[in-house]
Design an enzyme around this catalytic site. Structure first.
Site, PDB file in Angstrom:
ATOM      1  CE1 TYR A 234      -4.878  31.786 -13.358  1.00  0.00           C
ATOM      2  CE2 TYR A 234      -4.921  29.642 -14.444  1.00  0.00           C
ATOM      3  CZ  TYR A 234      -4.385  30.505 -13.508  1.00  0.00           C
ATOM      4  OH  TYR A 234      -3.354  30.079 -12.708  1.00  0.00           O
TER       5      TYR A 234
ATOM      6  CG  ASP B 138      -4.884  26.336 -16.485  1.00  0.00           C
ATOM      7  OD1 ASP B 138      -6.049  26.351 -16.918  1.00  0.00           O
ATOM      8  OD2 ASP B 138      -3.969  27.000 -17.000  1.00  0.00           O
TER       9      ASP B 138
ATOM     10  NE  ARG C 190      -2.440  -1.411   3.525  1.00  0.00           N
ATOM     11  CZ  ARG C 190      -2.455  -2.657   4.030  1.00  0.00           C
ATOM     12  NH1 ARG C 190      -2.968  -3.651   3.325  1.00  0.00           N
ATOM     13  NH2 ARG C 190      -1.929  -2.900   5.222  1.00  0.00           N
ATOM     14  NE  ARG C 191       4.380   0.928   4.253  1.00  0.00           N
ATOM     15  CZ  ARG C 191       5.151   0.446   5.223  1.00  0.00           C
ATOM     16  NH1 ARG C 191       6.464   0.310   5.012  1.00  0.00           N
ATOM     17  NH2 ARG C 191       4.639   0.095   6.379  1.00  0.00           N
TER      18      ARG C 191
ATOM     19  CG  ASN D 249      -2.006  18.122 -15.485  1.00  0.00           C
ATOM     20  OD1 ASN D 249      -2.667  19.062 -15.039  1.00  0.00           O
ATOM     21  ND2 ASN D 249      -0.714  18.240 -15.756  1.00  0.00           N
TER      22      ASN D 249
ATOM     23  CB  CYS E  14       0.330  21.710 -10.457  1.00  0.00           C
ATOM     24  SG  CYS E  14       0.774  23.445 -10.642  1.00  0.00           S
TER      25      CYS E  14
ATOM     26  CB  ALA F  84      -1.811  32.048 -15.524  1.00  0.00           C
TER      27      ALA F  84
ATOM     28  NE  ARG G 234       1.105  23.153  -5.861  1.00  0.00           N
ATOM     29  CZ  ARG G 234       1.007  24.379  -6.390  1.00  0.00           C
ATOM     30  NH1 ARG G 234      -0.002  25.158  -6.075  1.00  0.00           N
ATOM     31  NH2 ARG G 234       1.920  24.826  -7.228  1.00  0.00           N
ATOM     32  CB  SER G 235      -2.528  24.447  -8.344  1.00  0.00           C
ATOM     33  OG  SER G 235      -2.867  25.571  -9.130  1.00  0.00           O
TER      34      SER G 235
END
Length: 276
Positions: free
Chosen positions: A221, A181, A138-139, A189, A158, A275, A178-179
């Site tokens: 954006y 676009d 599980r790692r 991605n 990101c 951006a 985390r971020s």
């Protein structure tokens, strides 16, 4: 899967919260999830053209453990890459060790994580070995988010971590971002991690199964609103097929010529400014 992505865009446009961030005004929702089964085709979005050459060159660059934009230019065969603006940004230039240096970004963390005792951890090699020899572990995790080295990166990661899951002969991957676009970055991605899943599956003798993305700060954006509205008018087309050279059995041996999309058809590209 593409409809799930389009539904996420629509949801953000209709229900998101407007916020002012580091590099512009956005409309955002928190912690959305998109799932797709690679057995149904490769998740290259069709409602606008995907720059797949840039996807595969960047992933190979990550897997090399590089943080040098000059090397990415070589792989991509271009004078500029999606990383060039970060490499040349005013906030980063004083820290860069040479022109094109991006610091300890994604690939460096994946392949050369610096431990407190001075040893170096190759997270990719470790996880590939674990999938082969201890598949129920599980790692099976790779992290690019290294709090102690954020200030040594031209851009903090990101897409910050991913975990594999083996069920019989099927391999799945869950990535946390985390971020996000949503217009420019997330389609890229999705394809990148779909490709990574397929490559790792091939070298470990598995079948690529489900790709799951958890998108935390999922934002559009304000400058991209018109482009998103245009994309939402388009009907998705069938997904293409990914071809990987079957002779490649080592994650470090893939080249640009070993990776191809077959039968990819899409609507035309929609231009928008990234951006930084």
């Amino acid at each position: 899967m593409e409809q799930a992505y389009l539904d996420a865009l629509k949801n953000i446009m209709e229900n998101g919260v407007d916020r002012t961030g580091r590099n512009g005004d956005t409309r955002a929702l928190f912690a959305l999830q998109i799932r797709c089964n690679l057995e149904d085709g490769f998740p290259a979005l069709t409602t606008k053209k995907l720059a797949f050459k840039a996807v595969k060159s960047e992933l190979l660059w990550f897997l090399e453990g590089s943080g040098d934009d000059n090397r990415l230019k070589e792989l991509n065969g271009s004078e500029k890459t999606i990383w060039t603006a970060n490499a040349e940004a005013d906030y980063w230039a004083p820290k860069a060790k040479f022109p094109g240096d991006l610091g300890r970004v994604y690939g460096v963390q994946w392949r050369k994580w610096q431990s407190p005792d001075g040893s170096v951890v190759d997270q990719i090699a470790r996880v590939v070995d674990k999938i082969k020899n201890d598949p129920t572990d599980r790692r099976l995790i790779v992290s690019a988010w290294n709090p102690g080295e954020i200030d040594q990166m031209a851009l903090p990661p990101c897409h910050m971590m991913f975990q594999f899951f083996v069920a019989g002969d099927k391999l799945s991957l869950h990535m946390v971002q985390r971020s996000c676009d949503m217009f420019l970055g997330v389609p890229f991605n999705i394809a990148s991690y779909g490709l990574l899943l397929a490559m790792v599956a091939q070298v470990t003798g598995k079948t690529p199964h489900e790709l799951v993305l958890t998108l935390n700060d999922a934002h559009i954006y304000h400058d991209h609103f018109d482009a998103v509205k245009e994309q939402l008018t388009r009907e998705p087309l069938p997904f293409p097929t990914l071809w990987l050279n079957p002779e490649v059995t080592d994650i470090d041996s893939f080249t640009m010529d070993d990776i191809k999309l077959e039968g990819y058809e899409s609507h035309e590209a929609i231009k928008a400014k990234m951006a930084v």
